[in-house]
Design an enzyme around this catalytic site. Structure first.
Site, PDB file in Angstrom:
ATOM      1  N   SER A 159      -6.068  -6.320  -1.677  1.00  0.00           N
ATOM      2  CA  SER A 159      -6.219  -6.538  -3.124  1.00  0.00           C
ATOM      3  C   SER A 159      -6.076  -5.184  -3.815  1.00  0.00           C
ATOM      4  O   SER A 159      -6.245  -4.131  -3.173  1.00  0.00           O
ATOM      5  CB  SER A 159      -7.627  -7.085  -3.383  1.00  0.00           C
ATOM      6  OG  SER A 159      -7.931  -7.068  -4.769  1.00  0.00           O
ATOM      7  N   TYR A 172     -16.832  -7.631  -2.200  1.00  0.00           N
ATOM      8  CA  TYR A 172     -15.373  -7.839  -2.179  1.00  0.00           C
ATOM      9  C   TYR A 172     -14.644  -6.496  -2.077  1.00  0.00           C
ATOM     10  O   TYR A 172     -13.717  -6.327  -1.265  1.00  0.00           O
ATOM     11  CB  TYR A 172     -14.978  -8.589  -3.447  1.00  0.00           C
ATOM     12  CG  TYR A 172     -13.550  -9.057  -3.511  1.00  0.00           C
ATOM     13  CD1 TYR A 172     -13.160 -10.261  -2.931  1.00  0.00           C
ATOM     14  CD2 TYR A 172     -12.579  -8.315  -4.178  1.00  0.00           C
ATOM     15  CE1 TYR A 172     -11.840 -10.710  -3.015  1.00  0.00           C
ATOM     16  CE2 TYR A 172     -11.267  -8.756  -4.268  1.00  0.00           C
ATOM     17  CZ  TYR A 172     -10.897  -9.950  -3.677  1.00  0.00           C
ATOM     18  OH  TYR A 172      -9.594 -10.382  -3.776  1.00  0.00           O
TER      19      TYR A 172
HETATM   20  P1  NAD Z   1      -7.811 -19.408  -3.204  1.00  0.00           P
HETATM   21  O1  NAD Z   1      -9.244 -19.680  -3.471  1.00  0.00           O
HETATM   22  O2  NAD Z   1      -6.751 -20.111  -3.995  1.00  0.00           O
HETATM   23  O3  NAD Z   1      -7.470 -19.694  -1.667  1.00  0.00           O
HETATM   24  C1  NAD Z   1      -8.335 -19.279  -0.654  1.00  0.00           C
HETATM   25  C2  NAD Z   1      -7.946 -19.990   0.611  1.00  0.00           C
HETATM   26  O4  NAD Z   1      -8.865 -19.577   1.622  1.00  0.00           O
HETATM   27  C3  NAD Z   1      -8.054 -21.517   0.512  1.00  0.00           C
HETATM   28  O5  NAD Z   1      -7.055 -22.104   1.308  1.00  0.00           O
HETATM   29  C4  NAD Z   1      -9.439 -21.791   1.116  1.00  0.00           C
HETATM   30  O6  NAD Z   1      -9.577 -23.107   1.638  1.00  0.00           O
HETATM   31  C5  NAD Z   1      -9.457 -20.744   2.201  1.00  0.00           C
HETATM   32  N1  NAD Z   1     -10.772 -20.418   2.687  1.00  0.00           N
HETATM   33  C6  NAD Z   1     -11.879 -20.063   1.981  1.00  0.00           C
HETATM   34  N2  NAD Z   1     -12.916 -19.878   2.811  1.00  0.00           N
HETATM   35  C7  NAD Z   1     -12.452 -20.112   4.060  1.00  0.00           C
HETATM   36  C8  NAD Z   1     -13.042 -20.091   5.358  1.00  0.00           C
HETATM   37  N3  NAD Z   1     -14.333 -19.788   5.531  1.00  0.00           N
HETATM   38  N4  NAD Z   1     -12.274 -20.399   6.408  1.00  0.00           N
HETATM   39  C9  NAD Z   1     -10.966 -20.739   6.249  1.00  0.00           C
HETATM   40  N5  NAD Z   1     -10.357 -20.786   5.055  1.00  0.00           N
HETATM   41  C10 NAD Z   1     -11.099 -20.466   3.988  1.00  0.00           C
HETATM   42  O7  NAD Z   1      -7.664 -17.832  -3.297  1.00  0.00           O
HETATM   43  P2  NAD Z   1      -6.410 -16.866  -3.524  1.00  0.00           P
HETATM   44  O8  NAD Z   1      -6.551 -16.285  -4.854  1.00  0.00           O
HETATM   45  O9  NAD Z   1      -5.141 -17.508  -3.120  1.00  0.00           O
HETATM   46  O10 NAD Z   1      -6.792 -15.724  -2.490  1.00  0.00           O
HETATM   47  C11 NAD Z   1      -6.128 -15.531  -1.273  1.00  0.00           C
HETATM   48  C12 NAD Z   1      -6.335 -14.101  -0.820  1.00  0.00           C
HETATM   49  O11 NAD Z   1      -5.749 -13.223  -1.775  1.00  0.00           O
HETATM   50  C13 NAD Z   1      -7.806 -13.683  -0.705  1.00  0.00           C
HETATM   51  O12 NAD Z   1      -7.974 -12.839   0.402  1.00  0.00           O
HETATM   52  C14 NAD Z   1      -8.031 -12.929  -2.000  1.00  0.00           C
HETATM   53  O13 NAD Z   1      -9.071 -11.997  -1.868  1.00  0.00           O
HETATM   54  C15 NAD Z   1      -6.695 -12.255  -2.163  1.00  0.00           C
HETATM   55  N6  NAD Z   1      -6.426 -11.817  -3.532  1.00  0.00           N
HETATM   56  C16 NAD Z   1      -6.339 -12.711  -4.546  1.00  0.00           C
HETATM   57  C17 NAD Z   1      -6.063 -12.243  -5.826  1.00  0.00           C
HETATM   58  C18 NAD Z   1      -5.905 -13.161  -6.995  1.00  0.00           C
HETATM   59  O14 NAD Z   1      -5.785 -12.654  -8.122  1.00  0.00           O
HETATM   60  N7  NAD Z   1      -5.890 -14.467  -6.830  1.00  0.00           N
HETATM   61  C19 NAD Z   1      -5.900 -10.875  -6.048  1.00  0.00           C
HETATM   62  C20 NAD Z   1      -6.011 -10.017  -4.979  1.00  0.00           C
HETATM   63  C21 NAD Z   1      -6.261 -10.491  -3.721  1.00  0.00           C
END
Ligand code: NAD
Length: 277
Positions: A159, A172
């Site tokens: 991130s 985080y």
């Molecule tokens: P999201 O909530 O849309 O998706 C998260 C996914 O992880 C889902 O499929 C959920 O079912 C799964 N998940 C959650 N807990 C779990 C567990 N215990 N075991 C297995 N699966 C699990 O989130 P996102 O925004 O797509 O985030 C995905 C990644 O990207 C994360 O690591 C997040 O930190 C990172 N990220 C997101 C953003 C953003 O702006 N959305 C920015 C930087 C980094």
């Protein structure tokens, strides 16, 4: 120097079907960024193991649609990334169903926001387990086979918060900084092999994880959804636009190409200028 001895002869980057015959595990791929990455890898020909939570019928629909659209095998594991034995089980399932794991994308992640002095230890432990320890466990499980076959791609979704901090996100930010450290160590330990390990550092991407933060801003500050979204972007992301799961997926697919074979231990930002400030 004998260029023919290179481990990465110059294949076309992103040639159609470039990942045909490769098997990818993408954690947390039932939603958001993980789903975008699974789609991009499948579009390049990779067989995919989906993982994450959600409605079983909806997940099965996603699985079938990815398989039909791209003509690849797609399997699903409900493994909980907070449980190391379930992570081992997921890798064993990928090996059974898809013949191995050539590409591992550690993407599953959760968030919780609170001041440090009010941060519940349960939330701290869960964030560290899912966002950091799970990546270590999955990498440890796939590395021996990747190294023995002389090819592998490990991509950790960190991130902007792996590079800089924000208030209210102690767990985080700590986990994502840890992911970048883990990425560098794995990259060094595999440096003379055909296995690479890199991190992608997204800024804001409009997914359920971020929608929750927008809803919190709207409720806390009495703003409309649109105004809360503009405020969230305006505070951090100079482009004032969200990055998309498809853009992150395209970068992940590029990292799997031969053109990316000497990108090792890198933290690649896709953040609309967030960390340039
Ligand atoms: P999201 O909530 O849309 O998706 C998260 C996914 O992880 C889902 O499929 C959920 O079912 C799964 N998940 C959650 N807990 C779990 C567990 N215990 N075991 C297995 N699966 C699990 O989130 P996102 O925004 O797509 O985030 C995905 C990644 O990207 C994360 O690591 C997040 O930190 C990172 N990220 C997101 C953003 C953003 O702006 N959305 C920015 C930087 C980094």
């Amino acid at each position: 120097m004998d260029v023919s001895a290179s481990k990465s002869p110059g294949a076309q980057p992103l040639a159609p079907g470039m990942l045909k015959g490769r098997a990818a595990v993408v954690t947390g791929s039932t939603s958001g960024i993980g789903l975008g990455i699974a789609g991009a890898l499948a579009a390049s020909g990779a067989d995919v193991l989906l993982n994450g939570f959600g409605d079983p019928a909806e997940i099965d629909r996603l699985r079938a649609s990815l398989a039909d659209t791209h003509g690849v095998r797609v399997t699903y594991s409900a493994a909980d990334m907070s449980k190391p034995d379930e992570i081992d089980g997921m890798i064993a399932q990928a090996t059974r169903d898809l013949g191995g794991v050539d590409i591992l994308v550690n993407n599953a992640g959760i968030q919780h926001t609170a001041l440090v002095r009010e941060f519940p230890i349960e939330r701290w432990n869960a964030i560290l387990a899912i966002n950091l320890t799970a990546a270590f466990c999955a990498i440890r499980a796939v590395l021996p086979r990747m190294e023995s076959q002389g090819w592998g791609r490990i991509i950790n979704i960190a991130s902007a918060h792996g590079l800089v901090a924000s208030v209210h996100k102690a767990a985080y930010v700590a986990a994502k900084h840890g992911v970048l450290g883990l990425t560098k160590v794995v990259a060094l330990e595999t440096a003379t092999t055909g296995v690479t390990c890199n991190a992608i550092c997204p800024g804001w991407v409009l997914t359920p994880l971020v929608q929750k933060q927008i809803d919190d801003i709207a409720a806390r500050e009495g703003l409309s959804g649109d105004n809360a979204r503009a405020k969230l972007l305006g505070e951090k992301q100079p482009s004032l636009e969200f990055a998309t799961p498809e853009q992150i997926g395209a970068l992940a697919a590029f990292l799997c190409s031969d053109a990316a074979a000497q990108i090792r231990g890198a933290a690649l930002s896709v953040d609309g200028g967030w960390t340039a400030q």
